[in-house]
Motif scaffolding. Sequence first.
Motif, mmCIF file in Angstrom:
data_model
loop_
_atom_site.group_PDB
_atom_site.id
_atom_site.type_symbol
_atom_site.label_atom_id
_atom_site.label_comp_id
_atom_site.label_asym_id
_atom_site.label_seq_id
_atom_site.Cartn_x
_atom_site.Cartn_y
_atom_site.Cartn_z
ATOM 1 N N THR A 179 0.832 -1.198 0.000
ATOM 2 C CA THR A 179 0.000 0.000 0.000
ATOM 3 C C THR A 179 0.871 1.253 0.000
ATOM 4 O O THR A 179 1.855 1.340 0.746
ATOM 5 C CB THR A 179 -0.908 0.002 1.239
ATOM 6 O OG1 THR A 179 -1.750 -1.135 1.195
ATOM 7 C CG2 THR A 179 -1.762 1.261 1.298
ATOM 8 N N ARG A 180 0.502 2.213 -0.819
ATOM 9 C CA ARG A 180 1.238 3.479 -0.873
ATOM 10 C C ARG A 180 1.162 4.213 0.469
ATOM 11 O O ARG A 180 0.234 4.018 1.238
ATOM 12 C CB ARG A 180 0.650 4.372 -1.977
ATOM 13 C CG ARG A 180 0.862 3.841 -3.381
ATOM 14 C CD ARG A 180 -0.043 4.555 -4.369
ATOM 15 N NE ARG A 180 -1.437 4.168 -4.205
ATOM 16 C CZ ARG A 180 -2.472 4.938 -4.530
ATOM 17 N NH1 ARG A 180 -2.265 6.161 -4.991
ATOM 18 N NH2 ARG A 180 -3.702 4.494 -4.366
ATOM 19 N N GLY A 181 2.133 5.076 0.696
ATOM 20 C CA GLY A 181 2.192 5.798 1.963
ATOM 21 C C GLY A 181 1.554 7.173 1.883
ATOM 22 O O GLY A 181 1.523 7.804 0.822
ATOM 23 N N PRO A 182 1.048 7.686 3.001
ATOM 24 C CA PRO A 182 0.524 9.056 3.040
ATOM 25 C C PRO A 182 1.650 10.083 2.907
ATOM 26 O O PRO A 182 2.838 9.757 3.001
ATOM 27 C CB PRO A 182 -0.131 9.146 4.421
ATOM 28 C CG PRO A 182 -0.234 7.737 4.910
ATOM 29 C CD PRO A 182 0.886 6.983 4.269
ATOM 30 N N LEU A 183 1.263 11.330 2.737
ATOM 31 C CA LEU A 183 2.248 12.401 2.710
ATOM 32 C C LEU A 183 2.683 12.754 4.131
ATOM 33 O O LEU A 183 3.871 12.807 4.435
ATOM 34 C CB LEU A 183 1.659 13.633 2.011
ATOM 35 C CG LEU A 183 2.617 14.789 1.766
ATOM 36 C CD1 LEU A 183 3.729 14.379 0.810
ATOM 37 C CD2 LEU A 183 1.878 16.004 1.217
ATOM 38 N N VAL A 184 1.698 13.002 5.009
ATOM 39 C CA VAL A 184 1.977 13.302 6.419
ATOM 40 C C VAL A 184 1.090 12.401 7.267
ATOM 41 O O VAL A 184 -0.131 12.387 7.088
ATOM 42 C CB VAL A 184 1.691 14.779 6.760
ATOM 43 C CG1 VAL A 184 1.960 15.045 8.239
ATOM 44 C CG2 VAL A 184 2.518 15.714 5.878
ATOM 45 N N GLN A 185 1.704 11.655 8.165
ATOM 46 C CA GLN A 185 0.940 10.766 9.045
ATOM 47 C C GLN A 185 1.473 10.912 10.478
ATOM 48 O O GLN A 185 2.664 10.711 10.727
ATOM 49 C CB GLN A 185 1.059 9.314 8.602
ATOM 50 C CG GLN A 185 0.215 8.354 9.414
ATOM 51 C CD GLN A 185 0.344 6.914 8.918
ATOM 52 O OE1 GLN A 185 1.428 6.342 8.928
ATOM 53 N NE2 GLN A 185 -0.768 6.343 8.465
#
Length: 493
Positions: free
Chosen positions: A209-215
């Motif tokens: 799964t792709r990652g968020p920009l800010v988590q």
Amino acid sequence: MVETSTSPWRFNHHRIDIKRWIPTYFSSHKTLFTVLWIVGFASVFIWQRNIVDGFLIFRWSVPVRPLPTLRPVAFNLTDFGGVGDGVTLNTEAFERAVSAISKLGKRGGGQLNVPAGYWLTAPFNLTSHMTLFLAEDAVILGIDDEKYWPLMPPLPSYGYGREHSGPRYGSLIHGQNLKDVVITGHNGTINGQGQTWWKKYRQKLLNHTRGPLVQIMWSSDIVISNITLRDSPFWTLHPYDCKNVTVRNVTILAPIFEAPNTDGIDPDSCEDMVIEDCYISVGDDAIAIKSGWDQYGIAYGRPSMNILIRNLVVRSMVSAGISIGSEMSGGVSNVTIENLHVWNSRRAVRIKTSPGRGGYVRHITYRNLTFDNVRVGIVIKTDYNEHPDDNFDRQAFPTLEDISYTSIHGQGVRVPVRIHGSEEIPVRNVTFRDMSVGITYKKKHIFQCAFVQGRVIGTIFPAPCENLDRYDEQEQLVKHSDSQNMTDIDYDF
């Protein structure tokens, strides 16, 4: 003796000399015209200095706004070897800076200033009592090669990477178990350079799964303000199981098509959160409130609650302006959405769930919404059948109740309302008041309902479905509905 003061007589005498000098100087009409011409000509160049390239003699750089010091100690990224040329990888510079700030917690923390420039980096972590400040024209660029992105376990309330089983990619800017974190600036930008990720996702070339920009996860006292977030590989801003979060004056951008799953803000099992004064135009939901997925979310048991969303302009041509769900298995309650403008979008506000989710969506208030060229305005959908695996409880039916819509207006809307309850998941206690929406399709299927119970107060336009009780403006019952389970849903409109 030296005289250091000026007598009134001398001041007045000097003023008289000036009065005599001015008429003499401007006695020539030619001289006066020349002066005025020079002033006017110079003014044109001053006015145009930021629009087109003029003669260099008339141009100067706009003064750079000084960076405020928001912590007792402030560093610049260049102090740690950062190079803002858009090519040099600055991951180690960010990591060294964060490490230095992590030692300052007892002194009130530290501030990391990112100056103007293009700062390429792989993912890095934040620390507690930290302010990340992006100067005007500062751009943090996420490297688009997935080998630089670490793998992390699935979120415990999802049990699945969301797009693939197993691990998921981390976020570009990440934090866990933090307190007192600020990301702000003079509208600097965090750019995930998601184009490569989107292309690989569509071509099925990614195994995780792709990652968020800010988590930010399991954290509290978070403020994100006065920045631009754009082109995230996946969800843009994802606070997960956080408390006391404020998002203010943030612009979030991604292409409205072919940028899959680039939600703007996804409050996920969050409590006490404010989102205000933002502009969001992305390739999925502008905002999606979540709380876990099926049996994993039920077991994790962390609701999203006490969330205020106000003063937003949003756009979503693929999904919806503001969504609740579909992953809402931990519950969602006490949400207020007000002063919202949704334009050129597929849907405006939506609640989505399905059998197997469990949980609840209740005490939801929508107030002062404007729809401008929207296909479907208000949506409640109970058959959003997407599951992490086959082990979900098919008898876990969510509860949908106590939902109000007040002051709903707009134009260019094809279907103003579509509330699609079901026999297993009826929608209870829905209220409409002060609604007037200009429609583009006037024959039928305008106000669609199925398995919904609630009321309409006063006169609204278009005419409500027969499922709802009618009340006058004084909230006195006029007509009781005897067909709450009647179905009039047409997804072709």
